[in-house]
Design a protein around this motif. Structure first.
Motif, PDB file in Angstrom:
ATOM      1  N   LEU A  81       0.829  -1.205   0.000  1.00 16.75           N
ATOM      2  CA  LEU A  81       0.000   0.000   0.000  1.00 16.75           C
ATOM      3  C   LEU A  81       0.865   1.257   0.000  1.00 16.75           C
ATOM      4  O   LEU A  81       0.506   2.261  -0.636  1.00 16.75           O
ATOM      5  CB  LEU A  81      -0.926  -0.002   1.215  1.00 16.75           C
ATOM      6  CG  LEU A  81      -1.864   1.199   1.362  1.00 16.75           C
ATOM      7  CD1 LEU A  81      -2.772   1.335   0.145  1.00 16.75           C
ATOM      8  CD2 LEU A  81      -2.699   1.070   2.641  1.00 16.75           C
ATOM      9  N   ARG A  82       1.989   1.217   0.666  1.00  8.17           N
ATOM     10  CA  ARG A  82       2.887   2.379   0.718  1.00  8.17           C
ATOM     11  C   ARG A  82       3.369   2.763  -0.679  1.00  8.17           C
ATOM     12  O   ARG A  82       3.414   3.946  -1.032  1.00  8.17           O
ATOM     13  CB  ARG A  82       4.080   2.073   1.626  1.00  8.17           C
ATOM     14  CG  ARG A  82       4.989   3.262   1.894  1.00  8.17           C
ATOM     15  CD  ARG A  82       6.089   2.880   2.885  1.00  8.17           C
ATOM     16  NE  ARG A  82       6.832   4.045   3.330  1.00  8.17           N
ATOM     17  CZ  ARG A  82       7.858   4.569   2.667  1.00  8.17           C
ATOM     18  NH1 ARG A  82       8.283   3.996   1.545  1.00  8.17           N
ATOM     19  NH2 ARG A  82       8.471   5.644   3.124  1.00  8.17           N
ATOM     20  N   GLN A  83       3.728   1.770  -1.480  1.00  7.37           N
ATOM     21  CA  GLN A  83       4.205   2.047  -2.836  1.00  7.37           C
ATOM     22  C   GLN A  83       3.080   2.584  -3.722  1.00  7.37           C
ATOM     23  O   GLN A  83       3.288   3.521  -4.502  1.00  7.37           O
ATOM     24  CB  GLN A  83       4.792   0.773  -3.451  1.00  7.37           C
ATOM     25  CG  GLN A  83       5.961   0.193  -2.673  1.00  7.37           C
ATOM     26  CD  GLN A  83       7.062   1.211  -2.425  1.00  7.37           C
ATOM     27  OE1 GLN A  83       7.475   1.956  -3.316  1.00  7.37           O
ATOM     28  NE2 GLN A  83       7.554   1.255  -1.193  1.00  7.37           N
ATOM     29  N   TYR A  84       1.892   2.022  -3.571  1.00  5.84           N
ATOM     30  CA  TYR A  84       0.757   2.519  -4.358  1.00  5.84           C
ATOM     31  C   TYR A  84       0.341   3.914  -3.908  1.00  5.84           C
ATOM     32  O   TYR A  84      -0.122   4.725  -4.717  1.00  5.84           O
ATOM     33  CB  TYR A  84      -0.430   1.552  -4.243  1.00  5.84           C
ATOM     34  CG  TYR A  84      -0.372   0.404  -5.218  1.00  5.84           C
ATOM     35  CD1 TYR A  84      -0.711   0.585  -6.558  1.00  5.84           C
ATOM     36  CD2 TYR A  84       0.029  -0.861  -4.797  1.00  5.84           C
ATOM     37  CE1 TYR A  84      -0.655  -0.472  -7.448  1.00  5.84           C
ATOM     38  CE2 TYR A  84       0.089  -1.922  -5.692  1.00  5.84           C
ATOM     39  CZ  TYR A  84      -0.257  -1.725  -7.019  1.00  5.84           C
ATOM     40  OH  TYR A  84      -0.195  -2.770  -7.902  1.00  5.84           O
ATOM     41  N   THR A  85       0.495   4.212  -2.609  1.00  8.72           N
ATOM     42  CA  THR A  85       0.158   5.542  -2.109  1.00  8.72           C
ATOM     43  C   THR A  85       1.028   6.606  -2.764  1.00  8.72           C
ATOM     44  O   THR A  85       0.567   7.722  -3.045  1.00  8.72           O
ATOM     45  CB  THR A  85       0.314   5.598  -0.579  1.00  8.72           C
ATOM     46  OG1 THR A  85      -0.578   4.654   0.019  1.00  8.72           O
ATOM     47  CG2 THR A  85      -0.021   6.988  -0.052  1.00  8.72           C
ATOM     48  N   LYS A  86       2.295   6.277  -3.009  1.00  7.93           N
ATOM     49  CA  LYS A  86       3.179   7.214  -3.704  1.00  7.93           C
ATOM     50  C   LYS A  86       2.617   7.554  -5.088  1.00  7.93           C
ATOM     51  O   LYS A  86       2.612   8.715  -5.504  1.00  7.93           O
ATOM     52  CB  LYS A  86       4.576   6.617  -3.848  1.00  7.93           C
ATOM     53  CG  LYS A  86       5.332   6.459  -2.544  1.00  7.93           C
ATOM     54  CD  LYS A  86       6.703   5.842  -2.810  1.00  7.93           C
ATOM     55  CE  LYS A  86       7.480   5.639  -1.517  1.00  7.93           C
ATOM     56  NZ  LYS A  86       8.806   5.021  -1.781  1.00  7.93           N
ATOM     57  N   LEU A  87       2.145   6.538  -5.793  1.00  6.37           N
ATOM     58  CA  LEU A  87       1.570   6.763  -7.125  1.00  6.37           C
ATOM     59  C   LEU A  87       0.289   7.576  -7.046  1.00  6.37           C
ATOM     60  O   LEU A  87       0.065   8.487  -7.847  1.00  6.37           O
ATOM     61  CB  LEU A  87       1.299   5.413  -7.794  1.00  6.37           C
ATOM     62  CG  LEU A  87       2.516   4.532  -8.082  1.00  6.37           C
ATOM     63  CD1 LEU A  87       2.069   3.188  -8.655  1.00  6.37           C
ATOM     64  CD2 LEU A  87       3.470   5.219  -9.054  1.00  6.37           C
ATOM     65  N   LEU A 127      -9.842   8.052 -12.671  1.00 10.09           N
ATOM     66  CA  LEU A 127      -9.464   8.042 -14.082  1.00 10.09           C
ATOM     67  C   LEU A 127      -8.372   7.003 -14.342  1.00 10.09           C
ATOM     68  O   LEU A 127      -8.125   6.626 -15.488  1.00 10.09           O
ATOM     69  CB  LEU A 127      -8.978   9.429 -14.510  1.00 10.09           C
ATOM     70  CG  LEU A 127     -10.009  10.549 -14.482  1.00 10.09           C
ATOM     71  CD1 LEU A 127      -9.346  11.876 -14.842  1.00 10.09           C
ATOM     72  CD2 LEU A 127     -11.140  10.245 -15.455  1.00 10.09           C
ATOM     73  N   LEU A 128      -7.750   6.549 -13.282  1.00  8.25           N
ATOM     74  CA  LEU A 128      -6.718   5.515 -13.378  1.00  8.25           C
ATOM     75  C   LEU A 128      -7.246   4.159 -12.932  1.00  8.25           C
ATOM     76  O   LEU A 128      -6.967   3.132 -13.558  1.00  8.25           O
ATOM     77  CB  LEU A 128      -5.522   5.920 -12.509  1.00  8.25           C
ATOM     78  CG  LEU A 128      -4.243   5.092 -12.624  1.00  8.25           C
ATOM     79  CD1 LEU A 128      -3.711   5.096 -14.050  1.00  8.25           C
ATOM     80  CD2 LEU A 128      -3.194   5.626 -11.664  1.00  8.25           C
ATOM     81  N   THR A 129      -8.036   4.142 -11.854  1.00  5.56           N
ATOM     82  CA  THR A 129      -8.498   2.867 -11.306  1.00  5.56           C
ATOM     83  C   THR A 129      -9.603   2.223 -12.145  1.00  5.56           C
ATOM     84  O   THR A 129      -9.668   0.996 -12.237  1.00  5.56           O
ATOM     85  CB  THR A 129      -9.004   3.052  -9.867  1.00  5.56           C
ATOM     86  OG1 THR A 129     -10.088   4.002  -9.853  1.00  5.56           O
ATOM     87  CG2 THR A 129      -7.890   3.556  -8.964  1.00  5.56           C
ATOM     88  N   LEU A 130     -10.465   3.035 -12.750  1.00  4.65           N
ATOM     89  CA  LEU A 130     -11.549   2.461 -13.551  1.00  4.65           C
ATOM     90  C   LEU A 130     -11.021   1.693 -14.765  1.00  4.65           C
ATOM     91  O   LEU A 130     -11.441   0.550 -15.006  1.00  4.65           O
ATOM     92  CB  LEU A 130     -12.522   3.560 -13.993  1.00  4.65           C
ATOM     93  CG  LEU A 130     -13.735   3.091 -14.811  1.00  4.65           C
ATOM     94  CD1 LEU A 130     -14.545   2.056 -14.044  1.00  4.65           C
ATOM     95  CD2 LEU A 130     -14.614   4.274 -15.211  1.00  4.65           C
ATOM     96  N   PHE A 187      -3.155  -9.636  -5.103  1.00  6.75           N
ATOM     97  CA  PHE A 187      -1.911  -9.082  -5.640  1.00  6.75           C
ATOM     98  C   PHE A 187      -0.813 -10.145  -5.692  1.00  6.75           C
ATOM     99  O   PHE A 187      -0.105 -10.275  -6.701  1.00  6.75           O
ATOM    100  CB  PHE A 187      -1.462  -7.898  -4.771  1.00  6.75           C
ATOM    101  CG  PHE A 187      -0.154  -7.291  -5.188  1.00  6.75           C
ATOM    102  CD1 PHE A 187      -0.106  -6.323  -6.185  1.00  6.75           C
ATOM    103  CD2 PHE A 187       1.032  -7.683  -4.577  1.00  6.75           C
ATOM    104  CE1 PHE A 187       1.101  -5.760  -6.570  1.00  6.75           C
ATOM    105  CE2 PHE A 187       2.243  -7.126  -4.960  1.00  6.75           C
ATOM    106  CZ  PHE A 187       2.279  -6.168  -5.952  1.00  6.75           C
ATOM    107  N   VAL A 188      -0.668 -10.908  -4.622  1.00  8.64           N
ATOM    108  CA  VAL A 188       0.371 -11.939  -4.554  1.00  8.64           C
ATOM    109  C   VAL A 188       0.112 -13.031  -5.590  1.00  8.64           C
ATOM    110  O   VAL A 188       1.027 -13.467  -6.307  1.00  8.64           O
ATOM    111  CB  VAL A 188       0.443 -12.543  -3.136  1.00  8.64           C
ATOM    112  CG1 VAL A 188       1.393 -13.744  -3.108  1.00  8.64           C
ATOM    113  CG2 VAL A 188       0.890 -11.492  -2.136  1.00  8.64           C
ATOM    114  N   SER A 198      -6.380  -5.713  -8.283  1.00 16.18           N
ATOM    115  CA  SER A 198      -5.781  -5.392  -6.978  1.00 16.18           C
ATOM    116  C   SER A 198      -5.129  -4.007  -7.005  1.00 16.18           C
ATOM    117  O   SER A 198      -5.170  -3.276  -6.009  1.00 16.18           O
ATOM    118  CB  SER A 198      -4.760  -6.460  -6.590  1.00 16.18           C
ATOM    119  OG  SER A 198      -3.693  -6.528  -7.513  1.00 16.18           O
ATOM    120  N   SER A 199      -4.550  -3.628  -8.140  1.00 15.36           N
ATOM    121  CA  SER A 199      -3.966  -2.288  -8.266  1.00 15.36           C
ATOM    122  C   SER A 199      -5.042  -1.216  -8.165  1.00 15.36           C
ATOM    123  O   SER A 199      -4.832  -0.154  -7.550  1.00 15.36           O
ATOM    124  CB  SER A 199      -3.221  -2.152  -9.594  1.00 15.36           C
ATOM    125  OG  SER A 199      -2.110  -3.016  -9.649  1.00 15.36           O
TER     126      SER A 199
END
Length: 210
Positions: A18-24, A37-40, A106-107, A149-150
């Motif tokens: 989650l930390r890495q995705y939070t950066k994005l 606009l990214l998750t959909l 994700f795994v 998962s992303s």
């Protein structure tokens, strides 16, 4: 052994992802963009790849459908905002379920994607006798799991995680402190002097010749 002690490593692993995705998410929203606009597209693309697979899993389709509903109907909530958006009970339930399942998804997605790519590489490059259909199935399901998962992780960004030290840095500091407690000091390693390869030596050689 308690349930809390069993779930603690899983919670830790989930926070690292989650930390890495939070950066994005933060980079995306800092530019004034809606994260949906990214998750959909990630969700729709992931479910589209899933529908191309030969072996369908109804439970996964239901799970991906909940995330799709969140992407379409759930109220936007910027992770950097201090004000919280009140959500309906149904979407709070969807959020709880999808957040619970995001790490296993994700795994599994990462593992299946790596397996599919490795099988294709061994088949085409190393000429190994591998069932390509199985390789493509693993690749399709893996990419689908990773996409969905992303989508979930990006919507769940937590800026507080960015204030924490990365796990590798924490581990390094613990090892460093242990070494200090033991009174160990790094042993200097003598390096033999070289008479060549430096500008000073080259100039000195020219002076001696003259």
């Amino acid at each position: 052994m308690t349930l809390k002690s069993v779930l603690k490593p899983l919670k830790w692993a989930d926070e690292q992802v989650l930390r890495q995705y939070t950066k994005l998410t933060k980079k995306w929203e800092d530019k004034g963009r809606n994260i949906k606009l990214l998750t959909l597209p990630l969700n729709v693309g992931g479910l589209g790849i899933y529908l191309m697979a030969s072996s369908l899993v109804p439970s996964y389709a239901f799970f991906g459908g909940m995330d799709l509903a969140r992407n379409i109907f759930e109220k936007k909530e910027n992770i950097t905002s201090e004000t919280r958006v009140e959500q309906s009970p149904i979407f709070l339930l969807y959020k709880k379920i999808t957040n619970f399942g995001r790490l296993p998804l994700f795994v599994a997605g990462a593992g299946m994607t790596v397996k599919g790519l490795a099988d294709l590489y061994n088949s085409f490059i190393n000429n190994e006798n591998i069932q390509l259909n199985d390789s493509f199935e693993s690749l399709k399901m893996g990419l689908s799991f990773l996409s969905v998962s992303s989508s979930i992780y990006l919507k769940s960004g937590d800026p507080k995680l960015l204030d924490k030290k990365p796990f590798w840095k924490t581990a390094y500091e613990k090892v460093r402190d242990k070494v200090k407690d033991l009174g160990l000091k790094p042993i200097p390693v003598p390096v033999p002097a070289s008479n060549c390869g430096t500008l000073e030596n080259y100039v000195g050689m020219n002076d001696s010749v003259n």
